[in-house]
Design an enzyme around this catalytic site. Structure first.
Site, PDB file in Angstrom:
ATOM      1  NE  ARG A 139      -3.216   0.097   3.024  1.00 12.60           N
ATOM      2  CZ  ARG A 139      -3.521   0.411   4.285  1.00 12.60           C
ATOM      3  NH1 ARG A 139      -3.283  -0.452   5.257  1.00 12.60           N
ATOM      4  NH2 ARG A 139      -4.062   1.582   4.573  1.00 12.60           N
ATOM      5  CB  SER A 194      -0.438   4.375   3.933  1.00 13.88           C
ATOM      6  OG  SER A 194       0.104   3.217   4.530  1.00 13.88           O
ATOM      7  CE  LYS A 212      -3.550  -3.117  13.184  1.00 20.15           C
ATOM      8  NZ  LYS A 212      -4.616  -2.298  12.652  1.00 20.15           N
ATOM      9  CG  ASP A 213      -4.799  -4.079   7.804  1.00 24.47           C
ATOM     10  OD1 ASP A 213      -5.598  -3.858   8.727  1.00 24.47           O
ATOM     11  OD2 ASP A 213      -3.901  -3.280   7.463  1.00 24.47           O
ATOM     12  CB  THR A 227     -10.851   4.355  18.321  1.00 26.18           C
ATOM     13  OG1 THR A 227     -10.390   3.102  17.789  1.00 26.18           O
ATOM     14  CG2 THR A 227     -12.267   4.162  18.822  1.00 26.18           C
ATOM     15  CB  SER A 246     -10.594  -0.287  16.380  1.00 21.70           C
ATOM     16  OG  SER A 246     -10.803  -1.425  17.176  1.00 21.70           O
ATOM     17  CG  LEU A 247     -16.808  -1.718  15.177  1.00 22.02           C
ATOM     18  CD1 LEU A 247     -17.627  -2.805  14.485  1.00 22.02           C
ATOM     19  CD2 LEU A 247     -17.732  -0.608  15.658  1.00 22.02           C
ATOM     20  NE  ARG A 248      -8.733  -4.490  18.853  1.00 19.74           N
ATOM     21  CZ  ARG A 248      -7.916  -3.635  19.464  1.00 19.74           C
ATOM     22  NH1 ARG A 248      -7.786  -3.667  20.779  1.00 19.74           N
ATOM     23  NH2 ARG A 248      -7.229  -2.742  18.775  1.00 19.74           N
ATOM     24  NE  ARG A 249      -6.764   0.366  18.783  1.00 18.72           N
ATOM     25  CZ  ARG A 249      -6.119   0.598  17.656  1.00 18.72           C
ATOM     26  NH1 ARG A 249      -6.635   1.390  16.742  1.00 18.72           N
ATOM     27  NH2 ARG A 249      -4.943   0.041  17.424  1.00 18.72           N
ATOM     28  NE  ARG A 295     -10.270   4.665   7.746  1.00 23.86           N
ATOM     29  CZ  ARG A 295     -10.625   4.385   6.493  1.00 23.86           C
ATOM     30  NH1 ARG A 295     -11.891   4.393   6.145  1.00 23.86           N
ATOM     31  NH2 ARG A 295      -9.714   4.084   5.589  1.00 23.86           N
ATOM     32  N   GLY A 296      -7.705   8.106   8.850  1.00 23.56           N
ATOM     33  CA  GLY A 296      -6.544   8.875   8.419  1.00 23.56           C
ATOM     34  C   GLY A 296      -5.264   8.272   8.956  1.00 23.56           C
ATOM     35  NE  ARG A 351      -6.312   6.979  12.286  1.00 29.28           N
ATOM     36  CZ  ARG A 351      -6.798   5.747  12.393  1.00 29.28           C
ATOM     37  NH1 ARG A 351      -7.045   5.239  13.578  1.00 29.28           N
ATOM     38  NH2 ARG A 351      -7.042   5.025  11.328  1.00 29.28           N
ATOM     39  CB  CYS A 409     -12.398  -4.512  11.304  1.00 30.57           C
ATOM     40  SG  CYS A 409     -12.820  -4.037   9.659  1.00 30.57           S
TER      41      CYS A 409
END
Length: 307
Positions: free
Chosen positions: A9, A11, A81-82, A125, A127-130, A147-148, A153, A241
């Site tokens: 990617r 980024s 993790k992605d 965040t 992330s739903l987990r966080r 996001r970003g 961020r 996610c």
């Protein structure tokens, strides 16, 4: 020695971790010529919507896997993790290098600790987990998605849009941010990280034996065992996610330990299971079995059906 074309990617973090991995590989094979091909994924193009609402993790790998399949690239360097827990036919994760810090990092304005944040503070965040874990610990704060890249961020926090943000410690460390920017690190036993957080996965075509053999020189068997247990649990739970799921494994005296987490999005329901076994896939399934007995899978099924 052949030239290797690496897909990454574009980024800043993705390119930085790709270059760091390539350096490790070239330290072992000084004659190796490597070219990086930048690939824009759907996840990179969609920056104004929460990932869980537009398809989740596979958004960061599909275009890269297409380039791998078409032989435009020879290997892909992913944040593990992605990577979805099931790979398409013909692809393998041939190498998992040594893991970076798996913890979540808490950053706040004026270095206020999480427990000392004033009521109604806003934490960012994506992330739903966080988010679920934050809400479970403190129901008097507001969690707002962000996001970003890391810089974006942090700037949003410093501008006052957020009182604090949560980021993966691994990304901060790979990008060279000093510990000074972090208010505190959340220990994994208290705040369970994402599956495979801090680990890279090097994906190749399964029939490229020459490259698979070469990658063993920078492979970490301990990290591979731990992330295999974590990803087996994720696969069994049909997690992504799009659901608040987490887990981390450690290797202690030859025995693997895996802690798995499943939560409701509002943070009110929380299931944590810890088991040990010497085989990673058996261990991932043992934790999943216990989660199913407790009824935690019902949360995931309900969320997946809604989405």
């Amino acid at each position: 020695m052949r030239k290797i074309v690496v897909g990454s990617r574009q980024s800043g973090l993705a390119l930085t971790q790709s270059k760091q991995f390539i350096k490790k590989l070239q330290d072992k094979f000084p004659e190796l010529e490597v070219e990086i091909k930048k690939i824009v994924t759907k996840g990179d193009r969609i920056v104004d919507v929460q990932l869980s609402k537009v398809g989740g993790k596979g958004l960061f790998v599909k275009e890269i896997e297409t380039a791998l399949s078409n032989k435009e690239i020879d290997m892909a360097i992913h944040s593990l993790k992605d990577v979805p827990s099931v790979l398409p036919d013909g692809f393998s994760i041939a190498c998992v290098p040594e893991r970076e810090d798996m913890r979540d990092a808490f950053l706040s304005n004026n270095k206020v600790s999480f427990k000392d944040l004033p009521k109604d503070s806003v934490i960012g965040t994506s992330s739903l987990r966080r988010a679920a874990q934050l809400k479970a610990i403190r129901d008097d704060i507001t969690v707002k998605w962000v996001r970003g890249n890391i810089d974006t961020r942090i700037k949003k926090m410093e501008s006052g849009e957020y009182d604090a943000i949560l980021l993966a410690a691994a990304g901060l460390k790979r990008m060279g941010w000093s510990d000074n920017v972090v208010t505190e690190y959340f220990e994994p036993e208290d705040f369970i990280p994402a599956i495979a957080q801090g680990a890279l996965g090097i994906e190749v075509r399964s029939d490229d034996q020459e490259l698979i053999d070469m990658l063993q020189a920078v492979h970490s068997e301990e990290t591979a065992l731990c992330t295999n247990a974590e990803r087996t649990f994720l696969k069994r739970m049909d997690g992504s996610c799009q659901v608040p799921i987490g887990g981390y494994a450690t290797l202690e005296d030859g025995e693997l330990y895996l802690t798995g987490l499943i939560m409701s999005e509002d943070g009110n329901e929380r299931y944590v299971v810890k088991k040990s076994h010497e085989d990673p896939e058996t261990l991932g399934n043992l934790v999943a079995d216990e989660m199913e007995k407790m009824g935690a899978k019902d949360i995931i099924d309900m969320i997946n059906n809604e989405k």
